[in-house]
Scaffold this active site. Structure first.
Site, PDB file in Angstrom:
ATOM      1  N   GLU A  95     -19.643 -82.436 -30.348  1.00  0.00           N
ATOM      2  CA  GLU A  95     -18.196 -81.675 -31.164  1.00  0.00           C
ATOM      3  C   GLU A  95     -17.768 -80.546 -30.184  1.00  0.00           C
ATOM      4  O   GLU A  95     -17.610 -79.212 -30.542  1.00  0.00           O
ATOM      5  CB  GLU A  95     -18.888 -81.081 -32.558  1.00  0.00           C
ATOM      6  CG  GLU A  95     -19.478 -82.025 -33.378  1.00  0.00           C
ATOM      7  CD  GLU A  95     -19.514 -81.456 -34.689  1.00  0.00           C
ATOM      8  OE1 GLU A  95     -19.770 -80.167 -34.943  1.00  0.00           O
ATOM      9  OE2 GLU A  95     -19.734 -82.423 -35.883  1.00  0.00           O
ATOM     10  N   GLU A 105     -22.476 -88.522 -37.293  1.00  0.00           N
ATOM     11  CA  GLU A 105     -22.840 -87.517 -38.118  1.00  0.00           C
ATOM     12  C   GLU A 105     -21.981 -87.957 -39.568  1.00  0.00           C
ATOM     13  O   GLU A 105     -20.772 -88.289 -39.446  1.00  0.00           O
ATOM     14  CB  GLU A 105     -22.768 -86.213 -37.932  1.00  0.00           C
ATOM     15  CG  GLU A 105     -23.701 -85.876 -36.734  1.00  0.00           C
ATOM     16  CD  GLU A 105     -23.186 -83.995 -36.527  1.00  0.00           C
ATOM     17  OE1 GLU A 105     -22.763 -83.471 -37.441  1.00  0.00           O
ATOM     18  OE2 GLU A 105     -23.508 -83.723 -35.365  1.00  0.00           O
TER      19      GLU A 105
END
Length: 378
Positions: free
Chosen positions: A188, A293
């Protein structure tokens, strides 16, 4: 007795993240932070100093154990994504001002715990995706990047170079382990980080990993950085680059519209809009894709994830049956879509107080299936 781990590049992964274990996140384990001002692993170690070591080592030894790997395998899960911090191997990592008077504040010994994870994974036939979750200087400003509200990884060459060094050390240490299925180069990175910089870093990371890991054995995974996959069109193409996987994360609980949406909006988004997105990505991205995720989190007070506390669930307008049905429906809608990809990983296996983010609790409550290996007669 170790089981055979199928390492074929096209192997479909149905997995969970082992978040909050080797990279702390306060919302996942608030008990560890009780009585502290700390909000992340860096401030936890700095605030406690020498007192951090026994607490953190106890956490490593108890939060995830061999029994958890056995339970996951029994449930039909075939992979785990393990977040690690850049401090995994101890000094000599670059200094950041958040360390204060400590040159090397982080507790050492995490690599030994990761070694155990490989033993347990191989014993139970699970794949491992190693994920550089927290880079020097923090790549996203989140607690999961190691230092909350700081986002400086992209500003200093020594931060970037040390990240590459860690990836090389991970590849060197674990390339001979049958459980190693993939290495993710950075979790991320912030959406405002320059795409060209991320591409160069990812290309360099690919070469570091390939010094030790053959393409037929280990995938190289890169996160989309919260931007369209189209920004990576033609990036790392075959045949010069092989077994490269795009990672996307999908949640419906952070934007204002998502927080305000009812269960029907969540299900429609997951089953319809994300399905169309999946078709587009699969058809046009040029890379296999993981949903690295996702969760069942849809609390109307999602900011409690990062608040100092308390960590009580948000008030619900539904009764117990309706709440269970809502979670089951949302889970099914997401799984139906995510099954189109090469793999998916629920975030996360275990939390202390947030059941919609806790895979084991979701299974126990009947929100998620209790078997994921129907292909094998499960």
């Amino acid at each position: 007795m170790n089981q055979i781990v199928d390492k074929k590049p096209g192997k479909k992964l149905r997995g969970v993240n082992l978040g909050g274990w080797l990279v702390l996140e306060k919302w996942m384990t608030p008990s560890l932070f009780e009585g502290l001002q700390a909000l992340d692993e860096t401030s936890f170690c700095v605030e406690l100093g020498a007192r951090a070591e026994p607490l953190l080592k106890r956490h490593w030894e108890t939060f995830i154990t061999r029994e958890d790997f056995a339970w996951l395998a029994k449930t039909g899960i075939n992979a785990v994504r393990i977040p690690v911090g850049h401090w995994l191997f101890g000094p000599d990592y670059p200094y950041h001002r958040a360390y204060g008077a400590f040159s090397y504040p982080y507790v050492e010994g995490g690599a030994d715990i990761l070694d155990y994870a490989f033993d347990w994974a191989e014993e139970h036939g699970l794949h491992i995706v190693l994920d550089l979750h927290a880079a020097p200087g923090c790549q996203n400003g989140f607690d999961n990047g190691g230092i909350l509200t700081v986002c400086e990884w992209h500003t200093r060459p020594d931060y970037i170079n040390y990240s590459l060094d860690i990836l090389g050390r991970l590849a060197e240490r674990y390339h001979g382990r049958p459980a190693l299925h993939a290495i993710e180069v950075l979790n991320e990175p912030h959406r405002d980080t320059d795409t060209a910089l991320l591409k160069k870093y990812t290309g360099d990371a690919y070469q570091r990993i390939r010094q030790y890991c053959r393409a037929e054995d280990v995938a190289v995974v890169f996160h989309d950085g919260f931007r369209s996959f189209r920004e990576y069109t033609g990036f790392l193409p075959e045949p010069a680059f092989n077994n490269v996987v795009l990672d996307i994360h999908r949640y419906l609980c952070f934007g204002r519209a998502e927080i305000d949406a009812d269960i029907y909006g969540h299900i429609r988004e997951a089953a319809v809009d994300w399905k169309h997105e999946a078709d587009d990505i699969i058809r046009n991205s040029g890379h296999a894709t993981y949903v690295g995720e996702w969760s069942l989190g849809m609390d109307s007070r999602v900011e409690s994830l990062w608040a100092k506390g308390p960590f009580a669930p948000a008030p619900q307008a539904m009764d117990a049956l309706q709440t269970a049905l809502a979670h089951r429906g949302y889970a099914a809608a997401q799984l139906l879509t995510f099954e189109k990809y090469l793999g998916w990983f629920f975030w996360s296996y275990k939390t202390e107080t947030m059941p919609a983010w806790c895979f084991r609790e979701c299974v126990n409550r009947g929100w998620l299936p209790d078997k994921f290996d129907f292909d094998n007669g499960g």
